[in-house]
Design an enzyme around this catalytic site. Sequence first.
Site: not given
Length: 523
Positions: A182, A118, A295
Amino acid sequence: MTPRRTSSTTIPTACLPCILLGLYLLPFLRSFPYFIVTAATPSCSLSKENCRELAALNLNLNISFSNTATAAQDFGHMHHDRPSAILYPSSAQDIVAIVKLAYFSPNNLTIAAKGAGHSIYGQAQALHGIVIEMSSLKGIEVGVHGFGEAAVPFVEASGGELWIDVVKEAMKKGMAPRSLTDYLYLSVGGTLSNAGVSGQAFRYGPQISNVLELEVVTGKGEIVICSEHQHADLFYSVLGGLGQFAIITKAKICLHHVPTKVKWVRAYYSDFSAFTKDQEMLISQENENSFDYIEGSVLDKGKDLNSWKMESHSIEDLNSNVTVESDAPVLYCLELTKAYFVHESNLIGKKLTSLLEPLHYLPSQISIIDASYLGFLDRVHDKERDLRKSGLWYAPHPWLNLFIPKSRIIEFDAWVFKQQLSGGINGPMLIYPLNRNKWDSRMSAVTPSEDIFYAVGLLGYASPRTAPTAKTLMDQNSKILYFCKTKSIDYKQYLPHYVNEDEWRIHFDRLWPRFRERKLRIK
């Protein structure tokens, strides 16, 4: 013994100039950090001598010399450095063998360890070298660390395991890691090499602040168990160390008991000052009676207010569309959760009303929905499926993640969000505050010096058919970084990507001498 291969492809024969050990996201040089300009990236294939050394290893290694293009891909889709071979380790000993080969080889063998792939800028790739596919290392076990009142529940996971699988295993016992990202389809070793932040970090700190113990393979090819009580300097160096000190092969991570449901809140603001003051007030409330997740995000005026982050198959009430009337150039969304057990269903409404009462969101502009606890944690996965179907998952992602000090966040908003990015970036724009006292200063991760700083995530997707292009997004990133520099904002890049030593010195700032000394110590 000849290494076992996954194909009959002939072993490539050529030379390889420099020793490089890429650990999950960033490379590691045997002699010095990879960002020294004289440490050139390899430009040719495995040498005959490298191949003989591989064949001489007294291990039945699973090494593939075909289909190596898979290791030349990452989430950024902007760099494609193809290795000559991929190692699929069955144990840490397999990694030891390869690392020792690189360390003692006179032919400068290049190695990179890859987790979930990633990274954005090809940090886990090894041009013409060997990529270690960490996902082949499996193992998740829930246990208890310590005794009596000092006992702490933990999950021990291999470095290549994904956080989603760690969460699912822990939840079989009614528990979960205290701090998560997340997106959960990231590797344990990958996020711990950086920090691992999300809306839970205001209370529990980043993921690196919730690790009890590590098993690592050092650059010399030694397996070391480290914690705050043994080999502490190595332990703190590796956590947030950008892969510069060791490969994480196992980690013991703190758990806590969790409820089964969450109330999931979105509240909308047009006033940035009210938006930030509410967030800062909320993160100061660290007791269990406050929100569990905090958030914020920025929405351009043309965006569907039912943000992609809120999409989830677990949502029970879909009748929560919101339309906000405002003349502001952008809008702000405050996202909150409060977890509860099913038997508390009659009480959670009153508790939620009390928690929301002090906030200054736009009148009546709030959405509250129910979700399962696991459904909330895995909320981004449905969007991933949509992006894969549309092809955007495979498009370039020149993301920019920054930490901005609290004292400069209004100035940052005025120029960046209200002017430069008011039309959006074809992806989420996150902004939420974190408490610096939840970050352990002994670790390698760096933050601004103020007690509160903001995590800013500009997570744009380049479109193959419409705007914005990858170049447009990268130019925007450059302008934002230039703005921060010219305005002397004490920012830090999260998931940094620099190309020379001067930039790294500025990034580590006062911690540069410590980072350099630790680096030299493991030669």
